[in-house]
Scaffold this motif. Structure first.
Motif, mmCIF file in Angstrom:
data_model
loop_
_atom_site.group_PDB
_atom_site.id
_atom_site.type_symbol
_atom_site.label_atom_id
_atom_site.label_comp_id
_atom_site.label_asym_id
_atom_site.label_seq_id
_atom_site.Cartn_x
_atom_site.Cartn_y
_atom_site.Cartn_z
ATOM 1 N N PRO A 62 32.654 42.300 20.806
ATOM 2 C CA PRO A 62 33.991 42.803 21.166
ATOM 3 C C PRO A 62 34.662 41.895 22.198
ATOM 4 N N TYR A 63 33.862 41.241 23.045
ATOM 5 C CA TYR A 63 34.432 40.286 24.010
ATOM 6 C C TYR A 63 35.212 39.198 23.252
ATOM 7 N N GLY A 64 34.574 38.592 22.264
ATOM 8 C CA GLY A 64 35.216 37.525 21.488
ATOM 9 C C GLY A 64 36.430 38.034 20.729
ATOM 10 N N SER A 66 43.570 47.168 39.798
ATOM 11 C CA SER A 66 43.057 46.858 38.458
ATOM 12 C C SER A 66 44.200 46.332 37.601
ATOM 13 N N ILE A 67 43.869 45.414 36.720
ATOM 14 C CA ILE A 67 44.887 44.886 35.797
ATOM 15 C C ILE A 67 45.325 45.953 34.788
ATOM 16 N N THR A 68 44.597 47.055 34.741
ATOM 17 C CA THR A 68 44.997 48.135 33.824
ATOM 18 C C THR A 68 46.058 49.043 34.474
ATOM 19 N N ASN A 93 32.062 26.129 28.064
ATOM 20 C CA ASN A 93 31.126 26.605 29.112
ATOM 21 C C ASN A 93 31.479 26.022 30.477
ATOM 22 N N ILE A 94 32.065 26.853 31.322
ATOM 23 C CA ILE A 94 32.490 26.391 32.646
ATOM 24 C C ILE A 94 31.301 26.493 33.607
ATOM 25 N N TYR A 95 31.187 25.518 34.505
ATOM 26 C CA TYR A 95 30.136 25.605 35.528
ATOM 27 C C TYR A 95 30.672 25.042 36.832
ATOM 28 N N ALA A 137 38.358 40.703 21.444
ATOM 29 C CA ALA A 137 39.460 41.038 22.363
ATOM 30 C C ALA A 137 40.143 39.761 22.854
ATOM 31 N N LYS A 138 39.354 38.733 23.156
ATOM 32 C CA LYS A 138 39.934 37.461 23.614
ATOM 33 C C LYS A 138 40.789 36.856 22.501
ATOM 34 N N PHE A 139 40.301 36.946 21.246
ATOM 35 C CA PHE A 139 41.064 36.373 20.134
ATOM 36 C C PHE A 139 42.408 37.094 19.970
ATOM 37 N N ALA A 178 38.947 36.991 42.866
ATOM 38 C CA ALA A 178 37.666 37.031 43.589
ATOM 39 C C ALA A 178 36.521 36.543 42.710
ATOM 40 N N GLY A 179 36.859 36.080 41.523
ATOM 41 C CA GLY A 179 35.825 35.601 40.604
ATOM 42 C C GLY A 179 35.544 34.120 40.796
ATOM 43 N N PHE A 180 34.660 33.623 39.984
ATOM 44 C CA PHE A 180 34.242 32.215 40.040
ATOM 45 C C PHE A 180 35.451 31.281 39.840
ATOM 46 N N VAL A 181 36.084 31.346 38.687
ATOM 47 C CA VAL A 181 37.174 30.402 38.393
ATOM 48 C C VAL A 181 38.435 30.748 39.180
ATOM 49 N N GLY A 182 38.757 32.046 39.263
ATOM 50 C CA GLY A 182 39.988 32.478 39.941
ATOM 51 C C GLY A 182 40.041 32.012 41.388
ATOM 52 N N HIS A 215 46.299 34.723 34.257
ATOM 53 C CA HIS A 215 45.562 35.963 34.007
ATOM 54 C C HIS A 215 44.112 35.666 33.613
ATOM 55 N N LEU A 216 43.230 35.848 34.601
ATOM 56 C CA LEU A 216 41.805 35.535 34.393
ATOM 57 C C LEU A 216 40.916 36.775 34.417
ATOM 58 N N ALA A 217 41.404 37.865 35.003
ATOM 59 C CA ALA A 217 40.539 39.041 35.153
ATOM 60 C C ALA A 217 40.123 39.561 33.783
ATOM 61 N N VAL A 245 44.901 39.297 42.662
ATOM 62 C CA VAL A 245 44.557 40.661 42.249
ATOM 63 C C VAL A 245 43.109 40.678 41.782
ATOM 64 N N ASP A 246 42.354 41.664 42.239
ATOM 65 C CA ASP A 246 40.978 41.825 41.752
ATOM 66 C C ASP A 246 40.500 43.236 42.114
ATOM 67 N N ASN A 247 39.609 43.784 41.294
ATOM 68 C CA ASN A 247 39.042 45.095 41.642
ATOM 69 C C ASN A 247 37.537 44.987 41.930
ATOM 70 N N PHE A 248 37.045 43.752 42.084
ATOM 71 C CA PHE A 248 35.630 43.485 42.412
ATOM 72 C C PHE A 248 34.669 44.025 41.361
ATOM 73 N N TYR A 249 35.128 44.043 40.138
ATOM 74 C CA TYR A 249 34.268 44.481 39.039
ATOM 75 C C TYR A 249 33.078 43.519 38.905
ATOM 76 N N SER A 250 33.370 42.218 38.920
ATOM 77 C CA SER A 250 32.283 41.228 38.912
ATOM 78 C C SER A 250 32.550 40.110 39.929
ATOM 79 N N GLY A 251 33.588 40.266 40.733
ATOM 80 C CA GLY A 251 33.927 39.250 41.740
ATOM 81 C C GLY A 251 33.456 39.679 43.122
ATOM 82 N N TYR A 252 33.586 38.783 44.078
ATOM 83 C CA TYR A 252 33.074 39.035 45.435
ATOM 84 C C TYR A 252 34.086 38.597 46.484
HETATM 85 N N1 LIG Z 1 32.907 31.090 33.029
HETATM 86 C C1 LIG Z 1 33.020 30.659 31.774
HETATM 87 O O1 LIG Z 1 32.226 29.853 31.285
HETATM 88 C C2 LIG Z 1 34.165 31.152 30.916
HETATM 89 C C3 LIG Z 1 34.286 30.627 29.619
HETATM 90 C C4 LIG Z 1 35.344 31.088 28.831
HETATM 91 C C5 LIG Z 1 36.243 31.997 29.329
HETATM 92 N N2 LIG Z 1 36.097 32.492 30.583
HETATM 93 C C6 LIG Z 1 37.082 33.452 31.071
HETATM 94 O O2 LIG Z 1 37.595 33.001 32.314
HETATM 95 C C7 LIG Z 1 37.942 34.130 33.133
HETATM 96 C C8 LIG Z 1 37.276 33.998 34.490
HETATM 97 O O3 LIG Z 1 35.868 34.020 34.303
HETATM 98 P P1 LIG Z 1 34.824 33.808 35.487
HETATM 99 O O4 LIG Z 1 33.714 33.010 34.938
HETATM 100 O O5 LIG Z 1 35.525 33.365 36.693
HETATM 101 O O6 LIG Z 1 34.267 35.306 35.659
HETATM 102 P P2 LIG Z 1 34.149 36.226 36.969
HETATM 103 O O7 LIG Z 1 33.408 37.447 36.564
HETATM 104 O O8 LIG Z 1 33.619 35.437 38.104
HETATM 105 O O9 LIG Z 1 35.681 36.577 37.252
HETATM 106 C C9 LIG Z 1 36.365 37.634 36.634
HETATM 107 C C10 LIG Z 1 37.077 38.412 37.725
HETATM 108 O O10 LIG Z 1 37.882 39.452 37.135
HETATM 109 C C11 LIG Z 1 37.749 40.614 37.948
HETATM 110 N N3 LIG Z 1 38.083 41.799 37.147
HETATM 111 C C12 LIG Z 1 37.401 42.298 36.093
HETATM 112 N N4 LIG Z 1 38.008 43.403 35.631
HETATM 113 C C13 LIG Z 1 39.103 43.603 36.396
HETATM 114 C C14 LIG Z 1 40.140 44.575 36.412
HETATM 115 N N5 LIG Z 1 40.166 45.598 35.541
HETATM 116 N N6 LIG Z 1 41.139 44.465 37.335
HETATM 117 C C15 LIG Z 1 41.120 43.454 38.260
HETATM 118 N N7 LIG Z 1 40.150 42.502 38.301
HETATM 119 C C16 LIG Z 1 39.156 42.576 37.370
HETATM 120 C C17 LIG Z 1 36.313 40.581 38.416
HETATM 121 O O11 LIG Z 1 36.058 41.403 39.539
HETATM 122 C C18 LIG Z 1 36.113 39.105 38.693
HETATM 123 O O12 LIG Z 1 36.445 38.771 40.031
HETATM 124 C C19 LIG Z 1 37.519 35.374 32.357
HETATM 125 O O13 LIG Z 1 38.645 35.884 31.681
HETATM 126 C C20 LIG Z 1 36.512 34.817 31.359
HETATM 127 O O14 LIG Z 1 36.459 35.626 30.215
HETATM 128 C C21 LIG Z 1 35.076 32.086 31.409
#
Ligand SMILES: NC(=O)c1ccc[n+]([C@@H]2O[C@H](COP(=O)([O-])OP(=O)(O)OC[C@H]3O[C@@H](n4cnc5c(N)ncnc54)[C@H](O)[C@@H]3O)[C@@H](O)[C@H]2O)c1
Length: 340
Positions: free
Chosen positions: A158-160, A65-67, A183-185, A162-164, A18-22, A87-89, A39-46
């Motif tokens: 911590p974001y950087g 949740s992915i947890t 930087n994705i847009y 955890a990703k590493f 439900a996120g931008f890239v997903g 795995h993008l969440a 899969v999504d829990n709408f933490y930051s997705g719509y």
């Molecule tokens: N957008 C960028 O520029 C960019 C750059 C580098 C890496 N990324 C990575 O790409 C991925 C996608 O990013 P995005 O920009 O689409 O962000 P986004 O916030 O639009 O998407 C992330 C999605 O993950 C979901 N989510 C969060 N926690 C969750 C959980 N516990 N269980 C299930 N769903 C959960 C959110 O609800 C959201 O829909 C992320 O992992 C982000 O770190 C993005």
């Protein structure tokens, strides 16, 4: 498009659907004839991000949740066709990660390890993880080569971190690939998120006729990549292909010991040039508002993309101008929607 029985039987999990890239990735996979378990829990997705495909017969959505323990195992029981996980969440806000380091580690690192373990157990063809340029922290050498991020790198959040840690585990796994995105847009990027890139923020301000906020002198540079090029990279990394296209290169046959790859354009644009390009596109001279530099912002960022190009043949195809035009069209269509 023709959907083959082979592809109908090949399913992909997309976490963060439900996120931008997903949401863009799910749309593409469905159009290629794969089935998608989102899969999504709408933490930051719509939910509205899934409007174009939510009723597709090959799409199933789980609000989970992915947890959740055993998530992939449970999904595989219901969907035996599952063979691959994207795995993008994640917790995507860098400032939030500073305030909540433990939660960030749990969601962005520990949950990733569990999903990776399950995907190995289930013998998935590929596990593709969304890594990040934030893994390079304060690294000054440019362009950034994959090898520059090490455990000794000074990471800024911590974001950087955890990703590493997650990337290292995924990249070392037999069928794991981590793509470190710059930087994705593109359409559907949420300008409200603190992590959201400068492009979505500029777009939002421009369509409202407000001045564009620039932190510092605007000479900081970024490697901006359009979302459809990112989707191409995911498809290439997993070795998926269009029905009638020639076979793709299998990333796992490349000679790298760790499958961690940068995904960017390899080019840089300053924030000031970006603002000027947008002014031209909008056809109005939005005024520029220079604000104090933000603490913790890196000065320059640029990917080396040689390794991923060599491993898969992928390359970014969208020019900044074309990408900005498409993104602006979307923001203008949202004009009536309250994004504040
Ligand atoms: N957008 C960028 O520029 C960019 C750059 C580098 C890496 N990324 C990575 O790409 C991925 C996608 O990013 P995005 O920009 O689409 O962000 P986004 O916030 O639009 O998407 C992330 C999605 O993950 C979901 N989510 C969060 N926690 C969750 C959980 N516990 N269980 C299930 N769903 C959960 C959110 O609800 C959201 O829909 C992320 O992992 C982000 O770190 C993005």
């Amino acid at each position: 498009m023709m959907v083959s029985s082979r592809k109908q039987k090949f399913g992909c999990v997309v976490t963060g659907v439900a996120g931008f890239v997903g949401s863009h990735l799910a749309e593409r996979l469905l159009s290629m004839g794969y089935s998608v378990i989102g899969v999504d829990n709408f933490y930051s997705g719509y939910r509205e991000n899934m409007v174009s495909f939510k009723d597709h017969p090959e799409f199933t959505f789980y609000e989970r949740s992915i947890t959740d323990p055993q998530l992939l195992v449970q999904l595989k029981e219901r969907h035996p066709e599952l063979r691959c996980c994207f795995h993008l969440a994640a917790i995507v806000s860098v400032p939030y990660s500073m305030e909540h380091p433990e939660e960030t580690m749990e969601v962005n690192y520990t949950a990733t390890l569990n999903l990776l373990k399950e995907s190995n157990q289930l013998d998935f063809k590929a596990f593709v993880f969304a890594g990040s340029a934030a893994e390079y922290g304060n690294e000054q050498r440019l362009p950034l080569y994959e090898e520059y991020a090490t455990s000794a790198t000074e990471r800024l959040s911590p974001y950087g971190e955890a990703k590493f840690l997650a990337s290292v585990s995924v990249g070392a796994s037999p069928r794991g690939v981590s793509l470190r995105f710059f930087n994705i847009y593109g359409p559907r990027q949420d300008p409200r998120s603190p992590y959201s890139g400068v492009i979505s923020k500029f777009m939002d301000l421009a369509v409202q006729g407000k001045p564009l906020n620039i932190f510092g002198d605007g000479m900081q540079t970024r490697d901006f990549i359009y979302v459809s090029d990112v989707v191409d990279a995911y498809i290439a990394a997993a070795g998926l292909q269009e029905e009638d296209s020639k076979p793709v290169r299998d990333i796992f046959t490349s000679d790298r010991t760790s499958h961690i790859y940068n995904v960017g354009t390899g080019k840089t644009t300053s924030v000031l040039d970006l603002a000027k390009s947008l002014q031209q596109l909008v056809g109005k001279d939005e005024s520029l508002l220079f604000l104090p530099e933000r603490a913790g912002d890196i000065r320059h960022s640029q990917a080396s993309v040689e390794a991923f190009q060599k491993a898969t043949g992928w390359r970014a195809k969208t020019s900044l101008r074309d990408g900005l035009t498409k993104t602006l069209q979307w923001f203008m269509q949202q004009g009536g929607r309250d994004l504040s």
